[in-house]
Design a protein around this motif. Structure first.
Motif, PDB file in Angstrom:
ATOM      1  N   GLN A   1     -23.118  -9.355 -15.677  1.00 29.51           N
ATOM      2  CA  GLN A   1     -23.383  -9.057 -17.116  1.00 29.51           C
ATOM      3  C   GLN A   1     -22.608 -10.475 -17.857  1.00 29.51           C
ATOM      4  OE1 GLN A   1     -21.698  -5.151 -17.848  1.00 29.51           O
ATOM      5  NE2 GLN A   1     -23.686  -4.321 -18.749  1.00 29.51           N
TER       6      GLN A   1
ATOM      7  N   GLN B   1     -24.469 -13.215 -19.675  1.00 28.40           N
ATOM      8  CA  GLN B   1     -24.161 -13.620 -21.104  1.00 28.40           C
ATOM      9  C   GLN B   1     -23.575 -14.655 -21.354  1.00 28.40           C
ATOM     10  OE1 GLN B   1     -22.723  -9.621 -22.834  1.00 28.40           O
ATOM     11  NE2 GLN B   1     -23.993  -8.747 -21.543  1.00 28.40           N
TER      12      GLN B   1
ATOM     13  N   ALA C   1     -28.508  -9.068 -19.799  1.00 30.14           N
ATOM     14  CA  ALA C   1     -28.280  -9.979 -21.089  1.00 30.14           C
ATOM     15  C   ALA C   1     -27.817  -9.279 -22.203  1.00 30.14           C
ATOM     16  CB  ALA C   1     -29.847 -10.501 -21.268  1.00 30.14           C
ATOM     17  N   GLY C   2     -27.579  -7.737 -22.025  1.00 30.71           N
ATOM     18  CA  GLY C   2     -27.032  -7.120 -23.343  1.00 30.71           C
ATOM     19  C   GLY C   2     -27.956  -6.832 -24.543  1.00 30.71           C
ATOM     20  N   LYS C   3     -29.255  -6.990 -24.564  1.00 29.00           N
ATOM     21  CA  LYS C   3     -30.073  -6.958 -25.573  1.00 29.00           C
ATOM     22  C   LYS C   3     -30.853  -5.979 -25.511  1.00 29.00           C
ATOM     23  CE  LYS C   3     -30.106 -11.946 -26.129  1.00 29.00           C
ATOM     24  NZ  LYS C   3     -31.109 -13.507 -26.196  1.00 29.00           N
TER      25      LYS C   3
END
Length: 904
Positions: free
Chosen positions: A53, A57, A124-126
C-alpha cells in the motif's frame, strides 16, 4: 485445400493465443514467489499488504507490484478458503487488471479470480467496486471473498437496496465494495441530488470489476436507470382506454414482432376517434391527427402495446395486486422497476390491478455512461466473444478467452428441428425419460415462465419428479441449482445467466451440509460433512458413468450468448456432459427469422410426423439469424447511447457544478457572477447595444430590476445624466445591488448567508434540471419524425438540446438571483408568531436561537413557515404523516410532495 488463415493460425497461433502467451512470464514470477509467501505468518501477510500500500500510494506503478500482490493474495485465499488458485485463474486476473474482459467457462472459479485484481487495485487506496447481477450474489460474494480480504488486512463492504445511511457510507468507504449494477447507478444519481458532500456515498470511480459483464453492460444497457417522483393520478383514463382495445379488429392495427412495434392503421384511428368522442375524451370535431391530440394518441398507443407486445408470465407476473416486470435475460422478477411513459399503467389497467400514478423523471443515467465514469474497467463472463465488437466500441474493453484448467469434455450435438411445437415437446419428454433411466441429471432450458410451467405440467402427467427454477422460485434458486447435478435429477430453468451457483455432479456438498444442519441443529457438523462427502463421491461416480449433466434446451434464444450460458453449465472442470437443442418451426426465432425456407426444405424431404431434421447447416443457418438479431440490438443500443451522450455531457456539467457549489466556501462569488450576468442581460434587453438613452425602455428596465433584484432603482434619473451609457448603468446597478446584498449578509450573519445561498443554488439547479429532463424526453419522442423531412434526427436533437440547455442556464441565473433578492431576515413579530405556532413563548426560547435556514430564506410575500416540533431532518419517523399536498413539516413552506416527500 486449406485456407491461408487456417495455416497462419496453425503456425503463429490466434491473436487470443498470443495474448495468453504474453502472460506466462508474469505467472512464472508469481509461482516463483509462492514458497517465500508460504513461509509468512498471518501477520506477515498483512504486513506485506501495508508495505505494498505504501509503495502504491507513493507512486509506484501497480503493474510493478502485480507479482508480489498476486502471490500474497493466492496465499491468503489458500489459508482463508482452502482454495489455491490455478495458473489459468491468475491469467484471468491479469487480464482483468489490464482492463479487459476475461471470458472464462462456467465452473472455472471467476469469483476467486476477481480477488486478485481487486486486491492489487485496492492498494491505491481509492476503492474498488465488484459489480454483480443480483443482491444475493453481492452479499454471498462479499461474505465469502471477504475472508480473503480480511486475511490480507483489507476491509470489505456490500451495498444493497433499502440499506441504512451509515451502513451504506461505511460500505463505500471499504477497500473493496460489492454491489449490484442497479444500486451503484442509483446511488450515483442519489449522490447528485444531495445537499452536501458529507451526505454523498460514492468516492472516486477508480476501478470496477463487472461479473456477468455481458448481462450488465449489454443486455441491461437498453434500459436507462431512472429516479422518478409521482405526478397526477390518471387511473380513470387508463381504464377507459383499456376497454377499447379488446374491441379492435385485426385490420385496426399492424404488429411487427421482429422490431417489437405496434401501430394503428387508418381504420383503427377512425374507429378510435368515434369511441373517444363518445366518451368525451376527444372533443367533437377534433381529430387524432390534430396537434392537440398528442397526449391522447400517446396513451391509446401505449394501451395497444400493453395488450399486443407484453404478455403475462413472459414479460411480467401479477402478484400482490401489482405488475412486476421479469428480466428477459435472467428470468428474475424486478421489483420496483417500472416501464415509463404510461406503459406500466396501461398494463396495470389491462390486468385490473391498482394503477399507480405516473412518474416524472428526477434523474437518469444509462449503464453505458455510468460505467464509462470509471478510470478503469474489467469484466468476467462465460460468454463475451460474440459481443467483442460492442465491448470494444462502447467501453474500450478487449475480450480475451482464458483457457480452461482442464480440457472441455462436453459433447455439443446438432440441433433437432421439428415441424410443430407439439412434436418437439413430445420428443423433449422422451429425451428426459431416456436420460432419467440412465440416472443422467438433466437441465431443461426454456425461454419463459409460461413455457417452463407448461413443460412442468407435461412432466407431472408422465410422473417425472422435477424442480422448476424461474422468477416465481427466486428465493429457492441456490438450492435448486445446487441439487441439479444429482443422480436422475430433472431441473427446468427459465434462464441460467448469473445464477452464481455451480451445478456439481452428484450435488453440492456445501449446500447439503447447510440444509442438514438447518434441519437438525444438534447434529455434529464434522460428522455430517464426512458422511455427505462419502455419499457424494459415490453418487458423482454414478453420474459420470451416466454421461454427466445433460443440458436440453427447448428453444433457441435470440442471443447466442444466452444459449452458450445454458450449454456452459455442463462440462465444468473437465467433467463429461452433453448438450442438445430441440426446436420447431413454430418457435418465435424460427417463425420471425426465416422459417419459410426451412419449411420448404422439410416438405421436399417428405418428413413424417415426429421426425426431426439434424444437420450442421441448420445450426449455421440459425446462428446467422441470431447474429442478425444481435447486430440489430447492437445498433439500437448504439443509437440510444448517441442520444444519451448528448444528455450525458449536460449531466456531467450540472453534476460537477453542484459538486463545486457543495465543496466551495466562496459561494457568494458564484451567486454574484450569476447576478452580474442577469444585470447585463436585463440591460441588453431594455437598452440594446449602440442605442441612445432616449431609445431605452426605462420603465421596462426599472420593473425588470424590481422583479429580479427586489430593488427599486432610479433608472430614469440615471438615464437622464450626461455620459451614462450601458456600461456606466451596469456599474451603478452592480454597486447598488452589491451594497444591498452586503446589508443582508450582515443582518443574517456571514455563515448563515452562505448556507442560504448554497441551499437556494442547489434547490434551483435541481428544479431546473428536472424540468430540462422532461423537455429533453419530449424532444426525443418527436425528433424522429424529422427524418421524413430528410433531416438527421440525431443532429437535430444535438442542436436543439444544446439550445435548450443554454435556455435552462439563463433561466437558472434569473431564478437564483430573484430568490436571493427576495430573502430577508424574519422580524421580531414574525419570530414570535413562529414560536407561538410551535407552542413556545419568546421568553422560553433560547437566547442564541437563530431563525432556521429555511425560515430565514422565506420570501417577503410568503407566509411565515417553521419546522414542526421535534422535526429531525435525518429521521423520517419524526416527520408525522403529512398528505402529499400538505405543507412540508420541515417548515420550508413548500408542499410535502415537492420537499421532503420527494426524497422519502
Amino acid at each position: 485445400m486449406l485456407g491461408l488463415g487456417y495455416i497462419g493460425r496453425k503456425l503463429f497461433g490466434t491473436p487470443n493465443d498470443r495474448k495468453v502467451k504474453r502472460t506466462r512470464p508474469l505467472v512464472a514470477q508469481i509461482n516463483a514467489l509462492e514458497p517465500e509467501f508460504e513461509k509468512l505468518s498471518d501477520e506477515g501477510i498483512i504486513a506485506k499488504t501495508r508495505e505494498l500500500q505504501k509503495r502504491a500510494q507513493s507512486g509506484e506503478d501497480l503493474d510493478a507490484l502485480l507479482p508480489e500482490a498476486f502471490a500474497n493474495c493466492r496465499e491468503a485465499a489458500r489459508r482463508a478458503l482452502g482454495l489455491r488458485a490455478f495458473d489459468v485463474q491468475l491469467v484471468g486476473g491479469i487480464f482483468l487488471h489490464q482492463g479487459n474482459i476475461s471470458e472464462m467457462k462456467t465452473g472455472e472459479g471467476k469469483t476467486l479470480v476477481a480477488t486478485f485484481p481487486a486486491y492489487l487495485n485496492a492498494l491505491a487506496g481509492k476503492g474498488v467496486h465488484v459489480v454483480t447481477v443480483n443482491d444475493y450474489l453481492a452479499k454471498r460474494d462479499a461474505e465469502w471473498m471477504g475472508k480473503v480480504y480480511a486475511q490480507l488486512g483489507l476491509t470489505t463492504g456490500v451495498v444493497y437496496p433499502f440499506q441504512g445511511d451509515a451502513e451504506k457510507r461505511a460500505a463505500y468507504a471499504a477497500d473493496i465494495t460489492y454491489a449490484t449494477n442497479n444500486e451503484l447507478g442509483f446511488d450515483y444519481l442519489r449522490d447528485n441530488m444531495k445537499a452536501s458532500v458529507a451526505e454523498m456515498y460514492q468516492r472516486d470511480h477508480f476501478y470496477a470489476i463487472v461479473d456477468e459483464v455481458d448481462s450488465i453492460l449489454i443486455d441491461e444497457a437498453r434500459t436507462p436507470l431512472i429516479i422518478s417522483g409521482p405526478s397526477q393520478d390518471r387511473s380513470e383514463l387508463y381504464m377507459t382506454l383499456d376497454a377499447y382495445i379488446p374491441l379492435l379488429e385485426p385490420e385496426h392495427y399492424t404488429l411487427d414482432e421482429k422490431f417489437r412495434r405496434v401501430t394503428y392503421t387508418e381504420e383503427g384511428n377512425e374507429f378510435l376517434e368515434v369511441k373517444l368522442q363518445e366518451s368525451g375524451l376527444l372533443p367533437e370535431g377534433q381529430s387524432l391527427y390534430d396537434p392537440e391530440s398528442t397526449t391522447i394518441v400517446h396513451h391509446v398507443t401505449q394501451a395497444l402495446a400493453a395488450h399486443k407486445l407484453f404478455h403475462k408470465d413472459q414479460n411480467y407476473v401479477v402478484a400482490n395486486d401489482e405488475v412486476i416486470l421479469i428480466d428477459e435475460f435472467t428470468g428474475r422478477m424486478m421489483k420496483g422497476r417500472r416501464l415509463s411513459d404510461g406503459l406500466h399503467q396501461a398494463i396495470e389497467a389491462k390486468e385490473r390491478v391498482t394503477i399507480q400514478p405516473e412518474n416524472v423523471t428526477l434523474a437518469s443515467v444509462t449503464f453505458q455512461n455510468y460505467f464509462r465514469l470509471y478510470n478503469k474497467l474489467g469484466g468476467m463472463t462465460g460468454t463475451a466473444v460474440t459481443e467483442a465488437e460492442e465491448f470494444g466500441d462502447i467501453y474500450g474493453l478487449g475480450v480475451v478467452e482464458v483457457p480452461t484448467n482442464r480440457p472441455v469434455a462436453r459433447v455439443d450435438e446438432h440441433d433437432r428441428v421439428y415441424r410443430t411445437a407439439k412434436e418437439k415437446y413430445a420428443a423433449v419428454i422422451e429425451a428426459i425419460k431416456f436420460a432419467q433411466t440412465k440416472g443422467q441429471p438433466t437441465l431443461v432450458g426454456t425461454t419463459s415462465i409460461e413455457k417452463s410451467e407448461m413443460l412442468s405440467e407435461m412432466l407431472k402427467a408422465e410422473g417425472i419428479a422435477h424442480n422448476v427454477l424461474n422468477a416465481r422460485q427466486h428465493e429457492k434458486e441456490a438450492m435448486i441449482v445446487a441439487e441439479a447435478g444429482r443422480l436422475g435429477a430433472v431441473t427446468i430453468a427459465t434462464n441460467m445467466a448469473g445464477r452464481g451457483t455451480d451445478i456439481q455432479l452428484g450435488g453440492n456438498v456445501e449446500m447439503q451440509v447447510l440444509a442438514e444442519l438447518a434441519a437438525n441443529p444438534e447434529a455434529n457438523p464434522d460428522e455430517v460433512r464426512a458422511r455427505l462427502e462419502a455419499e457424494h463421491a459415490t453418487e458423482k461416480e454414478k453420474v459420470i458413468e451416466a454421461g454427466g449433466l445433460f443440458v436440453l434446451a427447448t428453444e433457441r434464444h435470440e442471443s447466442r450468448r444466452i444459449d452458450n450460458q445454458l450449454r456452459g453449465r455442463s462440462g465444468r472442470q473437465g467433467d463429461p456432459g452433453r448438450s442438445l437443442f430441440f426446436l420447431s418451426l413454430e418457435d418465435d426465432l424460427m417463425r420471425i427469422f426465416g422459417s419459410d425456407r426451412l419449411e420448404g426444405v422439410l416438405s421436399k424431404l417428405g418428413m413424417k410426423e415426429g421426425e426431426a431434421i439434424i444437420h450442421p447447416w441448420v445450426n449455421k443457418s440459425l446462428e446467422r439469424a441470431q447474429a442478425k438479431v444481435e447486430g440489430r440490438n447492437f445498433d439500437m443500443r448504439k443509437q440510444l447511447l448517441k442520444f444519451d451522450d448528448v444528455m450525458n455531457d449536460q449531466r456531467k456539467a450540472i453534476f460537477s457544478q453542484r459538486r463545486e457549489i457543495m465543496e466551495t466556501d466562496e459561494i457568494g462569488e458564484i451567486a454574484r457572477d450569476m447576478r452580474l450576468q442577469v444585470i447585463d442581460d436585463v440591460i441588453d434587453d431594455f437598452a440594446p447595444p449602440k442605442s441612445y438613452a432616449d431609445q431605452w425602455d426605462v420603465e421596462g428596465m426599472r420593473d425588470a430590476f424590481l422583479e429580479q433584484l427586489n430593488m427599486e432603482l432610479p433608472i430614469a434619473k440615471w438615464a437622464e445624466e450626461e455620459g451614462v451609457d450601458q456600461e456606466v448603468l451596469a456599474e451603478r446597478v452592480t454597486e447598488a445591488v452589491d451594497a444591498y446584498m452586503e446589508e443582508k449578509a450582515q443582518a443574517f450573519g456571514g455563515d448563515t448567508m452562505r448556507l442560504i445561498e448554497k441551499q437556494v443554488l442547489l434547490q434551483t439547479i435541481d428544479a431546473k434540471w428536472r424540468e430540462h429532463l422532461v423537455t429533453l424526453e419530449h424532444l426525443r419522442s418527436v425528433v424522429g419524425f424529422r427524418g421524413y423531412a430528410q433531416r438527421d434526427p440525431l443532429s437535430e436533437y444535438k442542436t436543439e438540446a444544446f439550445q435548450l440547455f443554454e435556455t435552462m442556464l439563463d433561466s437558472l441565473r434569473f431564478e437564483v438571483t430573484k430568490r436571493l433578492g427576495q430573502i430577508r431576515p424574519m422580524t421580531e413579530e414574525e419570530q414570535a408568531a413562529a414560536l407561538a405556532q410551535q407552542g413556545v413563548t419568546a421568553a422560553e426560547a433560547p437566547a442564541d436561537a437563530a431563525p432556521s435556514e429555511e425560515a430565514a430564506a422565506a420570501a417577503e410575500a410568503a407566509p411565515v413557515a417553521t419546522a414542526a416540533a421535534g422535526f429531525d431532518e435525518t429521521n423520517p419517523a419524526t416527520w408525522g404523516d403529512p398528505a402529499r399536498n400538505d405543507p412540508c413539516p420541515c417548515g420550508s413552506g413548500e408542499k410535502f410532495k415537492h420537499c421532503h416527500g420527494r426524497l422519502a
